[in-house]
Design an enzyme around this catalytic site. Sequence first.
Site, PDB file in Angstrom:
ATOM      1  N   PRO A   2       1.810  19.601  65.875  1.00  0.00           N
ATOM      2  CA  PRO A   2       1.334  19.769  67.655  1.00  0.00           C
ATOM      3  C   PRO A   2       2.098  20.998  68.217  1.00  0.00           C
ATOM      4  CG  PRO A   2       2.362  18.019  68.058  1.00  0.00           C
ATOM      5  CD  PRO A   2       2.955  18.062  67.210  1.00  0.00           C
ATOM      6  N   GLU A   3       1.254  22.513  68.265  1.00  0.00           N
ATOM      7  CA  GLU A   3       2.099  23.119  68.994  1.00  0.00           C
ATOM      8  C   GLU A   3       1.771  24.166  70.182  1.00  0.00           C
ATOM      9  OE1 GLU A   3       1.787  26.976  65.884  1.00  0.00           O
ATOM     10  OE2 GLU A   3       0.865  25.801  64.044  1.00  0.00           O
TER      11      GLU A   3
END
Length: 264
Positions: A2-3
């Site tokens: 996840p960014e």
Amino acid sequence: MPELPEVETVVRSLAPLVGRRIVSAEFRCRRVLRGGDPDQMAACLAGRRIASVRRHGKFILMSLQGGGYLVVHLGMTGRLLLSGDPGRHTHAILSLDRGVLLYDDSRQFGCIQFSQEIPERVLKLGPDALEVPFERFAAALRRRKTRIKALLLDQRFLRGLGNIYADEALFRAGIHPLAVASRVRAGRARRLWGGIHAVLSEAIAAGGSSISDYVDAEGRKGFFQVSHRVYQRAGAPCVTCGTAIRRILVAQRSSHFCPKCQKR
DNA sequence: ATCGGTACCTGCACGC
DNA sequence: TGCGTGCAGGTACCGA
């Protein structure tokens, strides 16, 4: 996994948590816990009500009524889920007055922590990638001699970018990942700043990128991966000029770029 | 202070 | 089928 866009999507999907009371908590894996033992943490959480859920860079901060925070980082494979059964990689189970919250993380690079105050390592991060004003961004760029790709991944420089969106933003700006940050001219710096904002906004609108297993708290996949222009497209034609996209290592991370469109 | 390399952990796809 | 290799959205820590 996840960014910023994925974490933002997860946080939005966690909206049903606000106002819920934690009836009991169970922590099954020491490695993903930060500070304190599992039982002590469970005791801190039992009976508390969740007042808010927000994102700070890639961190998720759940503030608790009466003070304190549940701080979560998803690492590479972390998931927060509002339904489903605990599995082999479920490391935390929060039973709520209505429903459940599971923390799942096969690679165990993520972490979950209870803290009275927002931890120092969270506070010391740079400005949010979606909120930084151009002047501040450009001034910080000028001060650094490292390669631009490595700098974009540094959360103390800018919080929220990761490997996918750093590559995508550099492509949009026409900047080579090995370019030295301080030598990026103002015009290119502005395109980079704009590219970061654009790619993150578009990715949030698409619910993030699901490369292999990313889903939000309701189990929904994102679909921004189909809009990637360079990330994991090595050998495929550049969407602008048709040249084969290349993959190199920068700071030990895969970096994808168009050798013709992106200059050093 | 800043930079680059390594370590951490599991799962999957690939070639032999 | 099984085994070895390389790769994967992350950060933290070490030494130069």
